[in-house]
Design a protein around this motif. Structure first.
Motif, PDB file in Angstrom:
ATOM      1  N   UNK A  19     -12.003   6.397  -1.208  1.00 34.39           N
ATOM      2  CA  UNK A  19     -11.950   5.595   0.019  1.00 34.39           C
ATOM      3  C   UNK A  19     -11.894   4.109  -0.311  1.00 34.39           C
ATOM      4  N   UNK A  20     -11.057   3.430   0.433  1.00 35.21           N
ATOM      5  CA  UNK A  20     -10.961   1.973   0.313  1.00 35.21           C
ATOM      6  C   UNK A  20     -11.384   1.366   1.649  1.00 35.21           C
ATOM      7  N   UNK A  21     -12.365   0.496   1.606  1.00 33.23           N
ATOM      8  CA  UNK A  21     -12.706  -0.299   2.779  1.00 33.23           C
ATOM      9  C   UNK A  21     -12.093  -1.673   2.608  1.00 33.23           C
ATOM     10  N   UNK A  22     -11.394  -2.134   3.625  1.00 31.34           N
ATOM     11  CA  UNK A  22     -10.727  -3.421   3.463  1.00 31.34           C
ATOM     12  C   UNK A  22     -10.761  -4.206   4.765  1.00 31.34           C
ATOM     13  N   UNK A  23     -10.518  -5.477   4.632  1.00 30.21           N
ATOM     14  CA  UNK A  23     -10.529  -6.373   5.783  1.00 30.21           C
ATOM     15  C   UNK A  23      -9.269  -7.223   5.711  1.00 30.21           C
ATOM     16  N   UNK A  24      -8.282  -6.857   6.517  1.00 28.21           N
ATOM     17  CA  UNK A  24      -7.006  -7.566   6.494  1.00 28.21           C
ATOM     18  C   UNK A  24      -7.011  -8.728   7.469  1.00 28.21           C
ATOM     19  N   UNK A  25      -8.179  -8.988   8.076  1.00 31.65           N
ATOM     20  CA  UNK A  25      -8.160  -9.952   9.168  1.00 31.65           C
ATOM     21  C   UNK A  25      -7.370  -9.340  10.307  1.00 31.65           C
ATOM     22  N   UNK A  26      -6.608 -10.170  10.984  1.00 31.04           N
ATOM     23  CA  UNK A  26      -5.783  -9.622  12.060  1.00 31.04           C
ATOM     24  C   UNK A  26      -4.544  -8.956  11.446  1.00 31.04           C
ATOM     25  N   UNK A  27      -4.409  -7.654  11.652  1.00 29.22           N
ATOM     26  CA  UNK A  27      -3.272  -6.945  11.075  1.00 29.22           C
ATOM     27  C   UNK A  27      -2.051  -7.148  11.962  1.00 29.22           C
ATOM     28  N   UNK A  28      -1.018  -7.744  11.412  1.00 24.66           N
ATOM     29  CA  UNK A  28       0.219  -7.919  12.175  1.00 24.66           C
ATOM     30  C   UNK A  28       0.843  -6.553  12.427  1.00 24.66           C
ATOM     31  N   UNK A  29       0.783  -5.699  11.409  1.00 19.25           N
ATOM     32  CA  UNK A  29       1.365  -4.366  11.510  1.00 19.25           C
ATOM     33  C   UNK A  29       0.482  -3.416  10.698  1.00 19.25           C
ATOM     34  N   UNK A  30      -0.294  -2.612  11.390  1.00 21.79           N
ATOM     35  CA  UNK A  30      -1.237  -1.736  10.695  1.00 21.79           C
ATOM     36  C   UNK A  30      -0.573  -0.798   9.709  1.00 21.79           C
ATOM     37  N   UNK A  31       0.597  -0.318  10.075  1.00 18.51           N
ATOM     38  CA  UNK A  31       1.289   0.613   9.188  1.00 18.51           C
ATOM     39  C   UNK A  31       1.594  -0.063   7.843  1.00 18.51           C
ATOM     40  N   UNK A  32       2.052  -1.290   7.919  1.00 20.87           N
ATOM     41  CA  UNK A  32       2.373  -2.017   6.690  1.00 20.87           C
ATOM     42  C   UNK A  32       1.097  -2.349   5.918  1.00 20.87           C
ATOM     43  N   UNK A  33       0.065  -2.753   6.637  1.00 27.89           N
ATOM     44  CA  UNK A  33      -1.208  -3.069   5.975  1.00 27.89           C
ATOM     45  C   UNK A  33      -1.710  -1.837   5.226  1.00 27.89           C
ATOM     46  N   UNK A  34      -1.708  -0.708   5.910  1.00 24.02           N
ATOM     47  CA  UNK A  34      -2.215   0.503   5.259  1.00 24.02           C
ATOM     48  C   UNK A  34      -1.346   0.891   4.071  1.00 24.02           C
ATOM     49  N   UNK A  35      -0.047   0.692   4.216  1.00 23.24           N
ATOM     50  CA  UNK A  35       0.861   0.993   3.105  1.00 23.24           C
ATOM     51  C   UNK A  35       0.564   0.132   1.890  1.00 23.24           C
ATOM     52  N   UNK A  36       0.251  -1.145   2.121  1.00 20.63           N
ATOM     53  CA  UNK A  36      -0.091  -2.035   1.020  1.00 20.63           C
ATOM     54  C   UNK A  36      -1.394  -1.622   0.356  1.00 20.63           C
ATOM     55  N   UNK A  37      -2.375  -1.264   1.172  1.00 26.92           N
ATOM     56  CA  UNK A  37      -3.678  -0.915   0.611  1.00 26.92           C
ATOM     57  C   UNK A  37      -3.584   0.391  -0.187  1.00 26.92           C
ATOM     58  N   UNK A  38      -2.936   1.396   0.404  1.00 24.48           N
ATOM     59  CA  UNK A  38      -2.818   2.687  -0.290  1.00 24.48           C
ATOM     60  C   UNK A  38      -1.998   2.520  -1.570  1.00 24.48           C
ATOM     61  N   UNK A  39      -0.902   1.789  -1.472  1.00 25.41           N
ATOM     62  CA  UNK A  39      -0.074   1.573  -2.655  1.00 25.41           C
ATOM     63  C   UNK A  39      -0.831   0.811  -3.735  1.00 25.41           C
ATOM     64  N   UNK A  40      -1.610  -0.171  -3.317  1.00 26.46           N
ATOM     65  CA  UNK A  40      -2.411  -0.938  -4.276  1.00 26.46           C
ATOM     66  C   UNK A  40      -3.452  -0.054  -4.946  1.00 26.46           C
ATOM     67  N   UNK A  41      -4.102   0.777  -4.146  1.00 28.56           N
ATOM     68  CA  UNK A  41      -5.136   1.657  -4.702  1.00 28.56           C
ATOM     69  C   UNK A  41      -4.510   2.628  -5.702  1.00 28.56           C
ATOM     70  N   UNK A  42      -3.334   3.150  -5.362  1.00 26.39           N
ATOM     71  CA  UNK A  42      -2.668   4.089  -6.274  1.00 26.39           C
ATOM     72  C   UNK A  42      -2.345   3.399  -7.590  1.00 26.39           C
ATOM     73  N   UNK A  43      -1.900   2.158  -7.515  1.00 30.19           N
ATOM     74  CA  UNK A  43      -1.595   1.428  -8.741  1.00 30.19           C
ATOM     75  C   UNK A  43      -2.883   1.123  -9.513  1.00 30.19           C
TER      76      UNK A  43
END
Lengths: 773, 279, 151
Positions: free
Chosen positions: A638-662
């Motif tokens: 599990x990753x807990x994160x704080x993107x501030x105001x998410x302009x696009x949640x789908x993109x934010x989640x994609x960045x976080x998941x992709x970052x975690x995978x890397x």
């Protein structure tokens, strides 16, 4: 805490999914020829001579070496430079000495890549071997040859940061713990390698370069100053870029040399890096060893931190300087209140590929030692790792909080956020426990966690221009680049919302220096923070103008008007017959409202008082370890994160998941290994391993939204927090799976990547400790 | 990188292929699926002058069962092996090993003959063929000879194949219906070559245990073999294997040291024994 | 060396050096640049195309070996301007970021889809995707996109 999720499917996808993208190797120009670099096969040698006659006789269109580059002794244009660096930047091709395997030595151009490789094999280079320097330890030994004249003891740069009195505080600390950690050498591995198509047009005196880069304006500056082409006659285009992750956020010698070849030949020249070159000659990263000591009082309140960081900087200080060491140094205290610290940094030269940034850029290297040592300290104190962290994390009431360190010239400043709540959120949502389970098959399951901070933004300023055309459609021009982070969609969203225009009527252009006079690009998680805010600023300014013009046409006050779906409405809710097309037509030269502007547009340069916005993330990993083999699986994450105001949640989640995978893949597999001769042993993707789908767990997310005041959109960086705490979360889980023994895991669990063999050694240590009781 | 120049010849029949091979001998190189050869050609680590492409030769891709043996043509693709009901029925050990080989895109081209001729010390197919005591039919223009898999591999990437020879068939003795088998491997990632792989099979009192990734060629454990295991506990067998390992030259590389491989071999052998021996 | 093949239903005649990789023929001769090359040694899967219905690494085949074959690339998937179900699913599930690897994933999946062999659970999906490297997405959304189609 989270508002309704904003999701917008991506504008970028269709062309990428249907094979219509324009990656650099997809560019085909008339009369284009192909270049290949002759690279050093040895780690350290004097160049006796280079004989290109056979290659030229066999039909090479040109063979360039150092002596053919009139600019070879000129300086690079760099954005930022640490004062302690003692020189040692590479020339564009080496004059008389090579210093790492893969260093470009000559450039051979021919009709196609196949023939160019045939001809490159005919270039004879006389290498007179020098003793290779394999490790920083060897480099600093007495009598070892210096890599560069001013690198005394082969130290390329050394500096320190301190706050309070770490020495005395450490001496007085109730508990102290000290361990050595090592974050192995890694490299970003973008799926698209680097490359350039350089087209010098002598009749116009222009140079156009299609490139796979994150930093098109920096490339333009270098091409302009080195090749003596006026800046606005150099155009750098990076339309589609197949991943960046820090590998492409600078200018490289190959790009300059290929452009020079195009000018000499009067033909477009293409150079596409292959994967073998990519592993040798695209900058490496990580490679930081840390000797870390923490001191605390009887209640587990941290009072002192002392660290010595040793960066294996490689053979040169490359164009991004010693940035990763600076970032690591600045973040050693992580998100904790530690009143006294002292961090000493040594950047030591070896005969290896130069170091630069890779996703996180020093933050993972700092987070790993600190977060592993926090667990070890908790263990010694008999405290829960969660509790120890809770007692030390910067709290909302401490903010704004400045730990006293500097990152790349700016003071680290935690402006907002709720770090303890983030930790608690992940502990609660993940199912984290401190109990170890043993399965019927003898496998040990346990959780581990780690916290990390992510500083996004950094390079101050970005530009945008928003224009309404005569049919009322909107075009955004941005000084940014994109490597897949969804900027095209996100910027259209920001503009749609701000301006009051339908998303589908907005087109976004970026990645081309012709669009804006100046800009920066996508790195350091600045896509939303800088790129987004510049689009916001331009959209706001344009909205103001539109409402002023509308007010004239409607004989109303601007404040009584608003824009909805591209039409002017009164604030009271009445639709008018004025739309954006009508206003655009009116302000044009010849139009009734023309007042000297060429179009209905607004430009904005966003610059922040605080260029870095911090956010916090917490990771919890559950491992299933087979102590008989050291093999383990990550069974939950599990990753807990704080993107501030998410302009696009789908993109934010994609960045976080992709970052975690890397982060997970890097923690488990990725390691560039050299032998004592300085030969790279992991020279292909069969040996330098990255995660594939089966090794990765499903990554669950826990979101918190605290809106920072550092930027108008209220966004935080999202590119790196998914990655930063991954390695220590896994290492801490493994230690717990081994029963949290009071063992020094130096060289095993305290070394990234956590290869199965190292984990097995750790299991052995843990068992021996248990046997001793 | 791109391969160096070569001439490609495309024989249509086995006779033609063998005569080309006889003609070009040392300079010629066979390409079957190309999944191991082309990567090294792309790196220019292999620069054959003549490439003899077997992909158009008729009659090399059959899977048949006759005379109590499974007969696999040298050009049978790994994907075809996975799909074969005959393989599942008569060589269950092979069937268990197959999913560990490469990925869907390499199995579609990669062949059994190519994999055996390539002789990677950690590859699955050489190990299984050694375990099953398969016979390899090697053909040249001069004739045919049969070589047991157990005598085929000489060293890492080195076999008894002569420059004018190729593998045309692999003949595998069918495993009787009461056979119990187990294939275990540990690899850095899914689909990677194994660090260590163990193949074990028991039919009645007959046991065979073979290991890959331990020495430079796959081998059959001499101690855990035949009827020697009768009446012994697993611990005793484990000790016998450990003793055998002390005399073996275990290889080490970037991914795993020799000591670690030797240890993993012991763990995997124990797992396999549990699977095939216990009720 | 002369050869002919069909790419996405169109006949191509080539007279090329035998060493020309199929990937390079597709990209630089046929100018179908949707197929990307990521490693040139069969590891990353980006260059996967369909050859006579099978997924293959086009960096590990020589163009002349495709003589007489029916090759399909990512450009063939969207028909009449509408995305294939898998392409659409990738879009909906945010299963791509930079998009460089996507054509390879899509062609691997297309060959499975045509055989009715798309994976139906997460473990199988991850297994099937193990021959394709993606550096952006972490695979999770790709797995979801595949399962949304197969279920």
């Amino acid at each position: 805490m989270t508002a309704a999720k904003s999701v917008q499917l991506r504008r970028e996808d269709e062309r990428l999914l249907t094979g219509k993208a324009r990656f650099v190797d997809n560019i085909h120009l008339d009369r284009m020829v192909h270049g290949v670099f002759v690279r050093s096969p040895v780690a350290h040698a004097m160049i006796g001579s280079i004989d290109a006659s056979k290659a030229l006789e066999a039909g090479a269109l040109c063979v360039l070496t150092a002596r053919d580059l009139p600019f070879n002794d000129r300086p690079w244009v760099v954005r930022y430079w640490h004062h302690s660096i003692r020189g040692g930047m590479p020339t564009f091709l080496p004059v008389d000495r090579v210093r790492y395997v893969g260093e470009p030595v000559a450039f051979v151009v021919a009709a196609n890549r196949y023939v160019a490789e045939d001809l490159a094999a005919l270039v004879e280079v006389d290498y007179q071997p020098l003793p290779p320097i394999a490790t920083p330890e060897d480099a600093m030994k007495e009598g070892v040859v210096r890599l560069h004249p001013d690198w005394e003891n082969n130290v390329a740069a050394t500096y320190s940061q301190a706050n309070g009195d770490a020495k005395s505080a450490m001496k007085e600390a109730g508990h102290r713990i000290r361990r050595r950690f090592s974050f192995g050498r890694q490299t970003p591995i973008t799926m698209e390698t680097r490359g350039i198509v350089a087209d010098f047009d002598a009749t116009r005196g222009t140079l156009t370069a299609w490139m796979s880069t994150q930093a098109h304006y920096n490339v333009r500056q270098n091409l302009s100053t080195l090749l003596d082409v006026p800046e606005y006659q150099v155009r750098v285009i990076a339309e589609d870029v197949g991943g960046g992750f820090g590998a492409k956020s600078r200018t490289y010698p190959e790009e300059i040399v290929a452009s020079h070849a195009s000018r000499l030949l009067g033909r477009p020249v293409k150079w596409i890096e292959d994967r073998f070159e990519n592993l040798q000659a695209t900058t490496h990263s990580r490679a930081i060893d840390v000797d870390l000591e923490l001191g605390c009082d009887g209640e587990g309140h941290l009072t002192a931190l002392k660290a010595v960081l040793t960066l294996d900087v490689g053979a040169y200080v490359f164009t991004s300087g010693v940035t990763t060491s600076e970032v690591a140094c600045a973040h050693m205290c992580n998100g904790y209140r530690i009143p006294n610290f002292e961090v000493v940094v040594r950047c030591v030269g070896t005969n290896k590929t130069p170091i630069a940034t890779y996703r996180g850029a020093g933050q993972p290297e700092a987070c790993f030692p600190t977060e592993c040592l926090m667990d070890a300290l908790a263990n010694e104190l008999g405290l829960s790792p969660v509790e120890l962290r809770r007692r030390n994390l910067v709290r909302p009431r401490d903010m704004p909080y400045e730990p006293g360190s500097l990152m790349v010239g700016t003071r680290v400043h935690f402006e907002s956020g709720d770090f303890p709540a983030m930790l608690d959120l992940v502990v609660a949502e993940s199912g984290y426990t401190e109990e170890r389970e043993v399965t019927a098959e003898g496998e040990h399951c346990a959780w581990g966690l780690a916290c990390g901070i992510e500083g996004g933004g950094v390079v101050n300023f970005e530009t945008a221009l928003v224009r309404v055309d005569l049919s009322g459609n909107v075009t955004i021009f941005s000084g940014m680049t994109t490597q897949g982070q969804g900027q095209v969609t996100a910027y259209a969203q920001v503009c749609a919302e701000t301006l009051g225009v339908e998303f589908d009527r907005i087109t976004v252009f970026m990645g081309d220096t012709q669009l804006m006079a100046f800009g920066r690009g996508a790195f350091a998680s600045r896509g939303a923070i800088f790129g987004g805010n510049s689009v916001l600023g331009a959209s706001q300014e344009l909205r103001r103008k539109i409402l002023e013009y509308a007010a004239i046409l409607l004989q109303e006050k601007p404040a009584d008007l608003t824009i909805r779906n591209g039409r002017i409405w009164t604030v009271a809710g009445r639709e008018t017959d004025i739309d954006l097309a009508r206003i655009a037509q009116s302000v044009l030269p010849g139009g009734p409202l023309h007042a000297g502007e060429q179009a209905l547009e607004a430009q904005f340069l966003y610059k922040a008082d605080r260029p870095v916005t911090y956010g916090m993330s917490a990771h919890a990993a559950k491992v299933k370890l087979d102590p008989r083999t050291g093999f383990f699986e990550i069974v939950d994450y599990m990753v807990g994160h704080d993107a501030g105001r998410a302009i696009n949640h789908m993109i934010v989640e994609g960045q976080i998941v992709g970052g975690a995978a890397d982060g997970i893949g890097g923690a488990l597999f990725s390691e560039l290994i050299y032998d004592e001769e300085g030969q790279l042993l992991t020279g292909s993707l069969a040996d330098y391993l990255v995660a594939t789908a089966p090794e990765l767990p499903r990554i669950r997310l826990a979101e918190m939204e605290t809106v920072p005041g550092t930027n108008p959109l209220g966004v935080r960086g999202i590119g790196e927090g998914g990655l930063i705490p991954a390695a220590p979360a896994i290492a801490n889980a493994l230690a717990r799976a081994m029963g949290s023994p009071d063992v020094n895991f130096e060289g095993s669990l305290y070394k990234v990547p956590l290869k199965q063999e190292r984990v097995f050694q750790a299991c052995r240590l843990a068992e021996r400790q248990k046997a001793r009781g | 990188m791109k391969p160096a120049p070569f001439t490609l010849v495309r024989p249509q029949s086995l006779e033609e292929a063998l005569s080309l091979l006889a003609e070009h001998g040392e300079e010629g190189k066979i390409i079957a699926g190309g999944q191991s050869l082309v990567p090294v050609m792309n790196l220019r680590m292999a620069q054959p002058e003549i490439l003899i492409d077997l992909n158009r030769v008729d009659g090399l891709a059959g899977i048949a069962f006759e005379g109590g043996r499974l007969r696999l043509g040298g050009m049978v693709r790994q994907a075809a092996l996975i799909e074969s009901a005959l393989v599942r029925l008569h060589a269950p050990l092979l069937a268990k090993a197959l999913p560990n080989i490469g990925h869907v895109q390499t199995r579609s081209r990669g062949t059994i003959g190519g994999s055996l001729a390539h002789a990677d010390p950690s590859a699955e197919l050489p190990l299984v063929m050694v375990a099953l005591d398969a016979e390899l039919v090697l053909a040249s223009a001069a004739g045919r000879r049969i070589v047991p898999a157990r005598g085929f591999f000489l060293d890492a990437m080195e076999t008894v194949l002569q420059p004018d020879e190729m593998i045309v068939e692999i003949s595998v003795p069918a495993s009787p219906p009461d056979t119990r088998c187990c294939f275990r491997e540990l690899a850095r990632r899914r689909g990677d070559f194994a660090i260590v792989a163990v193949a074990a099979q028991r039919t009645g009192e007959q046991l065979v245990v073979a290991l890959g990734g331990v020495e430079t060629v796959p081998f059959v454990s001499t101690r855990l073999n035949g009827e020697t295991v009768r009446g012994r506990s697993r611990d005793e067998l484990g000790a016998m294997f450990a003793e055998e390992m002390t005399g073996r030259h275990v290889m080490g590389d970037l991914h795993a040291s020799a000591d670690y491989r030797a240890h993993l071999a012991g763990v995997l052998v124990e797992e396999c024994l549990r699977e095939v021996l216990e009720p | 060396m002369r050869f002919s093949c069909r790419i996405n239903g169109v006949a191509y005649e080539g007279d090329v050096e035998p060493r020309l990789l199929l990937a390079d023929f597709i990209r630089h001769e046929a100018r179908l640049t949707g197929t990307n090359v990521g490693c040139e040694m069969g590891v990353c899967g980006a260059c996967t195309v369909m050859a006579d219905g099978e997924p293959v690494r086009s960096c590990l085949m020589f163009a002349v070996q495709a003589d007489g074959m029916d090759i399909r690339t990512v450009e063939s998937l969207a028909e009449n301007g509408s995305l294939s179900p898998m392409q659409e699913s990738f879009h909906k599930h945010h299963a791509l970021q930079c998009g460089f690897c996507s054509p390879g994933f899509l062609m691997t999946l297309e060959s499975l889809a045509r055989k009715g062999a798309l994976p139906k659970d997460e473990e199988d999906a991850r297994e099937v995707l193990s021959g394709n490297i993606c550096r952006c997405t972490g695979y999770q959304n790709i797995v979801d996109a595949v399962l949304a189609v197969s279920r």
